[in-house]
Write a protein that holds these residues in place. Structure first.
Motif, short mmCIF file in Angstrom:
data_model
loop_
_atom_site.label_atom_id
_atom_site.label_comp_id
_atom_site.label_asym_id
_atom_site.label_seq_id
_atom_site.Cartn_x
_atom_site.Cartn_y
_atom_site.Cartn_z
N GLN A 1 0.81 -1.22 0.00
CA GLN A 1 0.00 0.00 0.00
C GLN A 1 0.85 1.27 0.00
O GLN A 1 0.38 2.31 -0.48
N SER A 2 2.09 1.20 0.48
CA SER A 2 2.91 2.41 0.51
C SER A 2 3.52 2.73 -0.84
O SER A 2 3.57 3.91 -1.25
N VAL A 3 4.00 1.72 -1.56
CA VAL A 3 4.61 1.97 -2.87
C VAL A 3 3.59 2.56 -3.86
O VAL A 3 3.89 3.56 -4.53
N PRO A 4 2.37 2.02 -3.98
CA PRO A 4 1.39 2.67 -4.86
C PRO A 4 1.06 4.10 -4.43
O PRO A 4 0.78 4.95 -5.28
N ALA A 5 1.08 4.38 -3.12
CA ALA A 5 0.86 5.75 -2.67
C ALA A 5 1.97 6.67 -3.15
O ALA A 5 1.72 7.82 -3.54
N MET A 6 3.21 6.18 -3.14
CA MET A 6 4.32 6.97 -3.65
C MET A 6 4.17 7.23 -5.15
O MET A 6 4.45 8.33 -5.64
N LEU A 7 3.73 6.22 -5.88
CA LEU A 7 3.64 6.33 -7.34
C LEU A 7 2.44 7.14 -7.80
O LEU A 7 2.47 7.74 -8.88
N SER A 8 1.40 7.16 -7.00
CA SER A 8 0.16 7.84 -7.41
C SER A 8 -0.08 9.17 -6.71
O SER A 8 -0.87 9.99 -7.17
N GLY A 9 0.57 9.37 -5.55
CA GLY A 9 0.28 10.55 -4.75
C GLY A 9 -1.07 10.48 -4.07
O GLY A 9 -1.62 11.50 -3.66
N ARG A 10 -1.58 9.25 -3.91
CA ARG A 10 -2.91 9.05 -3.31
C ARG A 10 -2.87 7.85 -2.38
O ARG A 10 -2.12 6.90 -2.61
N PRO A 11 -3.69 7.85 -1.32
CA PRO A 11 -3.76 6.66 -0.46
C PRO A 11 -4.28 5.44 -1.23
O PRO A 11 -5.07 5.58 -2.18
N ALA A 12 -3.87 4.26 -0.82
CA ALA A 12 -4.27 3.04 -1.52
C ALA A 12 -5.78 2.84 -1.53
O ALA A 12 -6.33 2.28 -2.48
N SER A 13 -6.46 3.31 -0.48
CA SER A 13 -7.91 3.12 -0.42
C SER A 13 -8.65 3.87 -1.52
O SER A 13 -9.81 3.57 -1.81
N THR A 14 -7.99 4.85 -2.15
CA THR A 14 -8.63 5.61 -3.21
C THR A 14 -8.29 5.08 -4.60
O THR A 14 -8.71 5.64 -5.61
N LEU A 15 -7.50 4.00 -4.66
CA LEU A 15 -7.06 3.44 -5.94
C LEU A 15 -7.85 2.19 -6.28
O LEU A 15 -8.33 1.48 -5.39
N TYR A 16 -7.96 1.90 -7.57
CA TYR A 16 -8.56 0.65 -8.03
C TYR A 16 -7.54 -0.47 -7.79
O TYR A 16 -6.47 -0.49 -8.39
N ARG A 17 -7.89 -1.40 -6.90
CA ARG A 17 -6.94 -2.43 -6.51
C ARG A 17 -7.69 -3.71 -6.15
O ARG A 17 -8.90 -3.70 -5.90
N SER A 18 -6.96 -4.82 -6.09
CA SER A 18 -7.54 -6.06 -5.61
C SER A 18 -7.68 -6.01 -4.10
O SER A 18 -7.10 -5.14 -3.45
N GLY A 19 -8.43 -6.93 -3.53
CA GLY A 19 -8.64 -6.93 -2.09
C GLY A 19 -7.67 -7.80 -1.33
O GLY A 19 -7.92 -8.12 -0.17
N TYR A 20 -6.55 -8.15 -1.96
CA TYR A 20 -5.59 -9.04 -1.32
C TYR A 20 -4.49 -8.24 -0.62
O TYR A 20 -4.23 -7.08 -0.95
N PHE A 21 -3.85 -8.89 0.34
CA PHE A 21 -2.74 -8.28 1.06
C PHE A 21 -1.65 -7.83 0.08
O PHE A 21 -1.16 -6.72 0.15
N PHE A 22 -1.28 -8.71 -0.84
CA PHE A 22 -0.35 -8.36 -1.91
C PHE A 22 -1.16 -7.79 -3.08
O PHE A 22 -1.32 -8.42 -4.11
N ALA A 23 -1.67 -6.60 -2.88
CA ALA A 23 -2.64 -6.03 -3.80
C ALA A 23 -2.06 -5.79 -5.19
O ALA A 23 -0.88 -5.44 -5.33
N GLY A 24 -2.90 -5.99 -6.19
CA GLY A 24 -2.60 -5.58 -7.55
C GLY A 24 -3.37 -4.31 -7.86
O GLY A 24 -4.47 -4.08 -7.33
N TYR A 25 -2.80 -3.48 -8.73
CA TYR A 25 -3.38 -2.16 -9.05
C TYR A 25 -3.68 -2.09 -10.54
O TYR A 25 -2.85 -2.42 -11.38
#
Length: 401
Positions: free
Chosen positions: A88-112
């Motif tokens: 969840q932290s790496v996608p936040a760095m790449l998007s500038g947005r919290p992971a909860s606001t991104l389209y992602r899978s519901g798994y611990f090792f989430a896909g975006y």
């Protein structure tokens, strides 16, 4: 890759507490001779690197190269990731947005999903070269983290372990970075290059190249940090000899922290305590003089900063703000800091807000239990003040909402 953990079995963890929040200092005027020209950006992230490093008061010399870099550049003393684990932290760095606001899978090792906008996509659209080098297979299992990258290379010979990291990868990471940054096709124009060093992630092993600090968990971790620091130093020394160095900014941080018995857990993920979310942030910009900045920030501010340094416009979806004005010497603006763990198939949601000295953590949804801490008086978050400070609790609740 991240696991709930047992309380520490040994008492030798006093030095493992999260770095305390430094006292606020008066804004100082700093000269900046930075040329207002688009820069290259080299982003180095180190897995599970805690905030209590030598330049923040940790007594062991576990990162001499990073310590030297900190003395020569800008240190953000109160920086946090948005969350406490990589997916969840790496996608936040790449998007500038919290992971909860991104389209992602519901798994611990989430896909975006591709429908998310990551800032490397905006760079690639402007024909700016984008390079990624990684050393854990989470980054290369169809998770969508490579969106916008012209080069996306993995350290060879690694296997995937969802519970840990089984490989020593800093030497090969260094070799790949040198390879790609020596390729004229990659550096003939403006570029963004990012690598993530994984060796400080559990499992911790002793490296003979680094000091033997002992056999406890924090001792082994310190050895791993020192070992990784050797290769960060090698890369920085090599980069300083390249023709593009004088037009290159360097940002060094971590995806999250690491626990060593604080709050009854080891490693990371699952919670939002300070030892898990406080991380280093060191920034080198040509023409910007060394200093320390105490204004609190999070990883949501990294993408806007990178784009501004590269002469690009911020993306419309950014939730953070660029740090370039502060790098140039302007005083930072105090603002609430919001942290989160988006719920997945392994862990329930966590939300937190930090405002000045105060921090509220909410465990679960809006009806979940809460804890309130005064970080100035209690930097280790041991004393829950939720019952004793009802007016402050109500104020922080409103702020979180």
């Amino acid at each position: 890759n991240q696991q709930p953990a047992k309380p520490a079995e040994t008492p030798g963890t006093q030095a493992a507490r999260a770095a305390p929040v430094p006292k606020a200092t008066a804004a100082l005027k700093h000269k900046s001779t930075r040329k207002r020209e688009p820069l290259n950006v080299l982003l180095l992230t180190i897995d599970a690197l805690r905030a209590d490093m030598p330049w923040a008061g940790y007594p062991r010399d576990i990162a001499p190269n990073l310590t030297r870099f900190a003395k020569q550049n800008v240190v953000f003393d109160v920086h946090r990731s948005v969350t406490s684990f990589t997916a969840q932290s790496v996608p936040a760095m790449l998007s500038g947005r919290p992971a909860s606001t991104l389209y992602r899978s519901g798994y611990f090792f989430a896909g975006y999903q591709d429908s998310n906008e990551f800032f490397p996509e905006a760079l690639a659209a402007k024909n700016i070269r984008t390079i990624g080098v990684h050393s854990h297979l989470y980054f290369n299992r169809g998770k969508g983290l490579n969106q916008g990258f012209d080069v996306w290379d993995m350290v060879p010979g690694i296997t995937f372990n969802e519970r840990s990291d089984d490989h020593v990868t800093s030497p090969k990471t260094h070799q790949l970075m040198v390879k790609h940054l020596s390729n004229p096709e990659n550096v003939k124009g403006q570029f963004f290059a990012w690598t993530h060093y994984t060796d400080p992630h559990h499992q911790w092993v002793k490296h003979p190249e680094s000091p033997d600090f002992g056999g406890r968990e924090r001792d082994l971790y310190d050895n791993e940090v020192h070992y990784t620091d050797l290769y960060v130093g090698k890369l920085l020394s090599w980069a300083a000899e390249q023709p593009w160095w004088d037009k290159t900014a360097v940002i060094i941080s971590a995806d999250h922290g690491e626990a060593f018995g604080e709050h009854g857990m080891m490693q990371h993920a699952h919670e939002l305590y300070e030892e898990l979310v406080r991380v280093p942030l060191l920034v080198r910009v040509p023409g910007v003089e060394p200093r320390r900045i105490s204004t609190p920030h999070t990883h949501l501010d990294l993408a806007p900063t990178i784009l501004e340094l590269m002469g690009q416009e911020a993306l419309a979806g950014f939730a953070g703000e660029s740090l370039v004005a502060e790098l140039d010497g302007k005083p930072g603006k105090a603002k609430p800091i919001v942290l989160e763990l988006a719920a997945d198939n392994v862990q329930p949601a966590r939300r937190a807000v930090v405002d000045g000295d105060w921090k509220l953590i909410r465990f679960g949804d809006k009806a979940g239990p809460e804890k309130l801490f005064n970080l100035k008086d209690d930097p280790s978050e041991k004393k829950d003040l939720a019952k004793g400070e009802p007016s402050k609790l109500a104020e922080m609740r409103r702020l979180l909402e």
